[in-house]
Each structure stands twice: as C-alpha cells, then as structure tokens.
Design a protein around this motif. Structure first.
Motif, PDB file in Angstrom:
ATOM      1  N   TYR A 181      -3.646   6.207   0.550  1.00  0.00           N
ATOM      2  CA  TYR A 181      -3.531   5.413   1.685  1.00  0.00           C
ATOM      3  C   TYR A 181      -3.209   5.841   3.171  1.00  0.00           C
ATOM      4  CZ  TYR A 181      -0.911   2.262   4.772  1.00  0.00           C
ATOM      5  OH  TYR A 181      -0.305   1.334   6.026  1.00  0.00           O
ATOM      6  N   LYS A 182      -4.290   5.286   3.926  1.00  0.00           N
ATOM      7  CA  LYS A 182      -4.363   5.715   5.364  1.00  0.00           C
ATOM      8  C   LYS A 182      -4.466   4.517   6.280  1.00  0.00           C
ATOM      9  CE  LYS A 182      -6.663  10.156   4.464  1.00  0.00           C
ATOM     10  NZ  LYS A 182      -7.737  11.077   4.904  1.00  0.00           N
ATOM     11  N   SER A 183      -3.971   4.461   7.469  1.00  0.00           N
ATOM     12  CA  SER A 183      -4.047   3.089   8.398  1.00  0.00           C
ATOM     13  C   SER A 183      -4.431   3.556   9.597  1.00  0.00           C
ATOM     14  CB  SER A 183      -2.820   2.582   8.379  1.00  0.00           C
ATOM     15  OG  SER A 183      -2.472   1.696   9.256  1.00  0.00           O
ATOM     16  N   ILE A 184      -5.170   2.816  10.215  1.00  0.00           N
ATOM     17  CA  ILE A 184      -5.600   2.791  11.701  1.00  0.00           C
ATOM     18  C   ILE A 184      -5.409   1.586  12.336  1.00  0.00           C
ATOM     19  CG2 ILE A 184      -7.777   3.358  13.401  1.00  0.00           C
ATOM     20  CD1 ILE A 184      -8.952   5.249  11.214  1.00  0.00           C
ATOM     21  N   SER A 185      -5.117   1.636  13.570  1.00  0.00           N
ATOM     22  CA  SER A 185      -4.920   0.323  14.309  1.00  0.00           C
ATOM     23  C   SER A 185      -5.198   0.478  15.744  1.00  0.00           C
ATOM     24  CB  SER A 185      -3.449  -0.088  14.167  1.00  0.00           C
ATOM     25  OG  SER A 185      -2.437   0.931  14.832  1.00  0.00           O
ATOM     26  N   LEU A 195       0.933  -1.257   0.093  1.00  0.00           N
ATOM     27  CA  LEU A 195       0.093  -0.089   0.159  1.00  0.00           C
ATOM     28  C   LEU A 195       0.741   1.088   0.088  1.00  0.00           C
ATOM     29  CD1 LEU A 195      -3.085  -0.782   2.415  1.00  0.00           C
ATOM     30  CD2 LEU A 195      -3.108  -0.647   0.054  1.00  0.00           C
ATOM     31  N   GLN A 196       1.849   1.301   0.622  1.00  0.00           N
ATOM     32  CA  GLN A 196       2.857   2.467   0.867  1.00  0.00           C
ATOM     33  C   GLN A 196       3.573   2.693  -0.774  1.00  0.00           C
ATOM     34  OE1 GLN A 196       3.197   4.344   3.652  1.00  0.00           O
ATOM     35  NE2 GLN A 196       3.875   5.634   1.716  1.00  0.00           N
ATOM     36  N   LYS A 197       3.988   1.673  -1.404  1.00  0.00           N
ATOM     37  CA  LYS A 197       4.233   1.618  -2.688  1.00  0.00           C
ATOM     38  C   LYS A 197       3.222   2.349  -3.622  1.00  0.00           C
ATOM     39  CE  LYS A 197       6.430  -0.986  -6.430  1.00  0.00           C
ATOM     40  NZ  LYS A 197       6.717  -2.259  -6.939  1.00  0.00           N
ATOM     41  N   ALA A 198       1.988   1.728  -3.455  1.00  0.00           N
ATOM     42  CA  ALA A 198       0.906   2.288  -4.378  1.00  0.00           C
ATOM     43  C   ALA A 198       0.831   3.874  -4.002  1.00  0.00           C
ATOM     44  CB  ALA A 198      -0.201   1.656  -4.051  1.00  0.00           C
ATOM     45  N   ASN A 199       0.610   4.120  -2.616  1.00  0.00           N
ATOM     46  CA  ASN A 199       0.534   5.541  -2.379  1.00  0.00           C
ATOM     47  C   ASN A 199       1.788   6.398  -2.966  1.00  0.00           C
ATOM     48  OD1 ASN A 199      -0.822   7.292  -0.156  1.00  0.00           O
ATOM     49  ND2 ASN A 199       1.158   7.843  -0.164  1.00  0.00           N
ATOM     50  N   ASP A 209      -9.331   6.419  -2.432  1.00  0.00           N
ATOM     51  CA  ASP A 209      -8.829   6.316  -0.917  1.00  0.00           C
ATOM     52  C   ASP A 209      -8.799   4.799  -0.498  1.00  0.00           C
ATOM     53  OD1 ASP A 209      -8.320   9.141  -0.374  1.00  0.00           O
ATOM     54  OD2 ASP A 209     -10.624   9.272   0.400  1.00  0.00           O
ATOM     55  N   ILE A 210      -7.786   4.369   0.180  1.00  0.00           N
ATOM     56  CA  ILE A 210      -7.976   3.088   0.857  1.00  0.00           C
ATOM     57  C   ILE A 210      -7.667   3.110   2.301  1.00  0.00           C
ATOM     58  CG2 ILE A 210      -6.813   0.865   0.801  1.00  0.00           C
ATOM     59  CD1 ILE A 210      -5.902   0.876  -1.919  1.00  0.00           C
ATOM     60  N   LEU A 211      -8.583   2.689   3.125  1.00  0.00           N
ATOM     61  CA  LEU A 211      -8.467   2.751   4.406  1.00  0.00           C
ATOM     62  C   LEU A 211      -8.020   1.418   5.181  1.00  0.00           C
ATOM     63  CD1 LEU A 211      -8.939   4.345   7.288  1.00  0.00           C
ATOM     64  CD2 LEU A 211     -11.160   3.857   7.171  1.00  0.00           C
TER      65      LEU A 211
END
Length: 255
Positions: free
Chosen positions: A63-67, A52-56, A87-89
């Motif tokens: 790309y955003k991430s929540i954990s 995802l980071q590469k795609a971003n 957007d990809i979450l």
C-alpha cells in the motif's frame, strides 16, 4: 426523505465503502479500482487508510498513498511504482482535474480491461533518467478519494463532465452523500450517539452530548462542519466551562 431515513442511508453508504474496499483488497478480485466522493473531514480517508495499513502489515497488499497537488508526470511515476498486481495506490484528494492528460491517465488505470496500458509521451528526460518507460502495463489497484461532488459534476453540461462520467463508469463509485451541513451533521450525530469520540480529550458523555446539541442547534450556520469540529470545540469546553458556547459562536459559526 426524512432525517432518520437520511441517517440510515449515510450509514449504508459508509458500509458500502468498506465492503467495496474488502472486495478490492481480495486477490484476483474483479474490482481493481474504487472512487469515493464526500466532503472532507468525515472519516472516509481515515477508515480506508486504517484498513489498507492493516492489509499491508498482513502482507495482503503493498500500500502506498499520495495526497494533495500532483503533476501529470508525478502521477505517471506514482502509477509506475504501483504497477504490480499486489500494489494498491491511494490517491487522497489529488487534483486530477487540472488537465485532460492527468484525467486520461486515471481513466487508463481505472478501466476494467484485462490489460491496462498506461502511456505518457513526453520530450522530458526526467522519466528516462529515472528509468521509467513512457509506456507500461498497469496491474495494480487504485483508490481515488475526493472531496468533490462527482455525481453532480458528471451531470453538469461543461467540458469536464464527460471526463468525470467516464471515470465513474470505469470503477466502483461510492457517493457518501455528505456535502451539505445537514448531511454532515447527521453523520456526526450518528457517530457521537454511538460512542464518546471526545473521551480521549477529557470530555465525558454529558459534555459530548452538550457539544453535539450545540452543533445541532446551529447546524445551518456552522462553518464547514466536520468530525474535526467537535474535537476543536472540546478544547473550548475544557478551558472555558462557563461560557464555551458563547466563544464557540464566534469561532465556528458563519458571520
């Protein structure tokens, strides 16, 4: 199923996870969500985040991430901020099972419908003060990674099982089949046999093989094995070259 057959299947599962991810990243794809289930520390988040980071970086997506722990309102806000088609979450082990409202939000965005409307009707002024409407159309994509065994949870006869089943039927679901000590160790062995993942910690191939052999020998007694365990053991191997095995028995095995 033999151990070798399990090893082949687990590798296929990881390949399927990455194949599904490629489909999700692709523009105008019919896949707008995926769920990945497997024990923590087996590399599912790492591999997905790397892609995802590469795609971003390549402007293929935003790309955003929540954990970790999140409230229903927190999830609603996160979905609103990732509502656009590019957007990809990534929801990494977010506890969505705490209440029914949170599960319903996830159901709405994981759906395959052409129009996915998300609503959260509340008397709180937090949304209004943040400029977020109580209902909006969600056009983004969602990846939900969990350490829970969703396939088993869906089959249980309790109040939660219908909700879990509803999530699984709305999305691409990849069950990595990594929950027991044996399954996780098969995966670890797969990776450690292919390359020396401990090289950057000063462990040569012989040392890596010795650490793996020790883990396999004590497979049934290992305390929550993961890809982190051989890394931690490498420190003991380096510091105590003559009695690292004895010290590891006291630290990594169940009493």
């Amino acid at each position: 199923m033999t151990r070798q057959e399990k090893a082949i299947q687990i590798e296929k599962n990881f390949n399927s996870m990455m194949d599904a991810l490629e489909c999700l990243i692709a523009p105008n794809s019919a896949i707008n969500s995926m769920i990945v289930s497997g024990k923590g520390g087996v590399g599912k988040t790492y591999n997905i985040e790397q892609r995802l980071q590469k795609a971003n970086d390549n402007l293929e997506c935003n790309y955003k991430s929540i954990s970790g722990k999140i409230t229903t309102m927190g999830l609603f806000k996160a979905l609103y901020e990732s509502r656009h088609s590019t957007d990809i979450l990534l929801l990494d082990d977010v506890d969505v099972f705490a209440n029914e409202t949170t599960i319903d939000l996830l159901k709405a965005v994981l759906d395959t419908s052409a129009i996915r409307n998300v609503s959260y009707i509340t008397s709180s002024k937090v949304l209004a003060d943040s400029g977020i409407p109580q209902e909006f159309e969600f056009r983004g994509k969602v990846i939900f990674i969990t350490n829970k065994n969703l396939a088993r949870m869906a089959k249980m006869e309790n109040a939660l099982s219908p909700h879990v089943d509803a999530l699984l039927t709305r999305s691409i679901f990849v069950d990595l089949q990594l929950f027991t000590n044996e399954e996780v160790m098969i995966h670890i062995e797969n990776l450690m046999r292919k390359h020396n993942m401990l090289a950057k910690h000063g462990i040569n191939k012989q040392g890596s093989d010795m650490i793996l052999a020790w883990m396999l020998k004590h497979e049934s007694k290992l305390r929550s094995p993961s890809l982190r365990m051989p890394v931690l053991m490498s420190a003991m191997y380096n510091k105590f070259p003559f009695d690292w095995e004895e010290k590891c028995e006291n630290m990594f095995l169940e009493k």
